[in-house]
Enzyme design. Structure first.
Site, mmCIF file in Angstrom:
data_model
loop_
_atom_site.group_PDB
_atom_site.id
_atom_site.type_symbol
_atom_site.label_atom_id
_atom_site.label_comp_id
_atom_site.label_asym_id
_atom_site.label_seq_id
_atom_site.Cartn_x
_atom_site.Cartn_y
_atom_site.Cartn_z
ATOM 1 N N LYS A 186 0.816 -1.090 0.040
ATOM 2 C CA LYS A 186 -0.067 -0.076 -0.079
ATOM 3 C C LYS A 186 0.959 1.062 0.133
ATOM 4 O O LYS A 186 0.391 2.173 -0.537
ATOM 5 C CB LYS A 186 -0.935 0.016 1.138
ATOM 6 C CG LYS A 186 -2.055 -1.020 1.011
ATOM 7 C CD LYS A 186 -3.333 -0.650 1.869
ATOM 8 C CE LYS A 186 -4.369 -1.569 1.656
ATOM 9 N NZ LYS A 186 -5.419 -1.325 2.621
ATOM 10 N N LYS A 222 -5.131 -9.784 -6.994
ATOM 11 C CA LYS A 222 -6.615 -9.889 -6.226
ATOM 12 C C LYS A 222 -7.506 -8.920 -6.614
ATOM 13 O O LYS A 222 -7.335 -7.757 -7.099
ATOM 14 C CB LYS A 222 -5.632 -9.299 -4.781
ATOM 15 C CG LYS A 222 -6.768 -9.963 -3.785
ATOM 16 C CD LYS A 222 -6.088 -9.490 -2.183
ATOM 17 C CE LYS A 222 -6.496 -8.032 -2.091
ATOM 18 N NZ LYS A 222 -6.121 -7.804 -0.531
ATOM 19 N N LYS A 251 -11.141 -3.303 -4.612
ATOM 20 C CA LYS A 251 -11.777 -1.947 -4.212
ATOM 21 C C LYS A 251 -11.017 -1.037 -5.080
ATOM 22 O O LYS A 251 -11.557 -0.071 -5.628
ATOM 23 C CB LYS A 251 -12.121 -1.364 -3.082
ATOM 24 C CG LYS A 251 -12.547 -2.681 -1.917
ATOM 25 C CD LYS A 251 -12.557 -1.828 -0.474
ATOM 26 C CE LYS A 251 -13.342 -2.507 0.386
ATOM 27 N NZ LYS A 251 -13.302 -2.197 1.659
#
Ligand code: AMP
Ligand code: TRP
Length: 333
Positions: A114, A198, A201
């Site tokens: 991230k 993956k 969102k």
């Protein structure tokens, strides 16, 4: 054996099929076993580790709550609340942060992913995110934590933190060391556009995921456009390692239809891909479309959703207050 279940979902919008199959579907099954005590948390404190717009955050807290209810969670049987309304979470996170080691946190792959290349610009909150997650779990003496595969490392850290706290404060078994509950098969739902990524969102392409609020036409269209390959549908003995997209679609089918992957392979062996995709769309529309409709309905009644959260928050506060008082005594406050 009765279990104490705790899990959390971030209110960051676009809840998708990966969230449902990897986590929420499990939440409902656990709740439906009357022996279990279940606590499900909308983790709004976690969501602000990356910048959020206040109005959108507020809506997303309600939307995540609506998704829980629409998927089958019942506020009479499970405690449903949002994290920021129980201040013990943030307080215990501070205390546990003083027990946790920098080295442990530096190894967290989610932070590395991230934070990206420029770690200096990542928020401190993003770095200590797993400590807050440990606080969430340990505050309620949770014995089992249902999560998707991507959260396994955070749970291992939570176990280390609990053990170190118990050691440091000479309190054997005081913080309960929790077990992860991760589905064995297809616990990681992948992007419809890239079987190695993956489903997420934050993927800029909406075609990469099935959102729980997608309507029938969108679902059909996304499955039609999902990536496959030029080989025929595989049989039972075919290895799928080199065909991640096909493996993912078969996995979704197997998970949603509660059938083994071998049974699914057997059903579609040698058939045309378009036949499989039609059946998959049908199954998805059957399972997901009613959830999406219910979410949209629930969102029209903000008052109702706010009441569920307020009630859950009261129950969670009662449990958390008792535990944090014990923690404070051990620490010497
Ligand atoms: P998040 O939206 O990141 O708060 O995740 C909520 C839950 O959904 C967690 O238990 C995740 O592990 C799970 N989850 C998120 N994405 C996926 C995915 N692509 N496949 C399976 N589980 C997932
Ligand atoms: N980190 C989890 C995720 O992104 C969400 C979460 C926060 C959580 N606190 C938790 C999950 C406690 C399980 C238990 O998916």
């Amino acid at each position: 054996m009765s279990k104490k279940i705790f899990s959390g979902v971030q209110p960051t919008g676009n809840l998708h099929l990966g969230n449902y199959l990897g986590a929420i579907k499990n939440f409902v099954e656990l709740q439906n076993d009357k022996e279990n005590q279940c606590i499900y948390c909308v983790v709004d404190l976690h969501s602000i580790t990356v910048k959020q717009d206040a109005k959108i955050l507020k809506r997303n807290i309600r939307e995540t709550t609506a998704t829980f209810i629409a998927s089958g969670l019942n506020p009479e049987n499970s405690i449903i609340f949002n994290q920021s309304t129980v201040s013990a979470h943030a307080e215990v996170a501070w205390i546990l942060g003083c027990v946790s080691r920098m080295g442990w946190l530096s190894r967290m792959t989610q932070f590395k992913e991230k934070a990206g290349k420029d770690k200096e610009k990542a928020s401190v909150g993003l770095y200590v995110y797993p400590v807050l997650m440990a606080a969430d779990i340990l505050l309620y003496d949770a014995t089992h934590v249902p999560v998707g595969e991507d959260q396994k490392q955070h749970l291992e850290l939570c176990r280390d933190i609990a053990q170190k706290f118990n050691n440091d404060f000479n309190a054997p078994n005081f913080l309960k060391v929790p077990e992860p509950l991760i589905q064995k098969q297809f616990s990681r739902i992948m992007s419809l556009k890239d079987g190695l990524k993956k489903m997420s969102k934050s993927d800029p392409s909406d075609l990469s995921r099935i959102n729980l609020t997608d309507d029938k036409d969108l679902i059909i269209n996304k499955i039609k456009k999902s990536k496959t390959d030029t080989l025929p549908m595989p049989g039972i003995n075919d290895d799928l390692k080199k065909r991640p997209e096909v493996q993912n679609l078969l996995g979704i089918y197997s998970n949603l239809s509660n059938q083994s992957i071998d049974k699914v392979k057997d059903e579609f062996q040698g058939k045309n891909f378009s036949i499989f995709k039609d059946k998959l769309s049908e199954l998805l529309v059957d399972k997901i479309d009613p959830i999406g409709k219910r979410i949209k309905d629930l969102l029209k009644d903000e008052n109702y959703l706010d009441k569920i959260l307020a009630k859950g928050s009261q129950k969670a506060n009662n449990l958390a207050t008792k535990k944090i008082n014990e923690i404070k005594t051990l620490v010497g406050f």
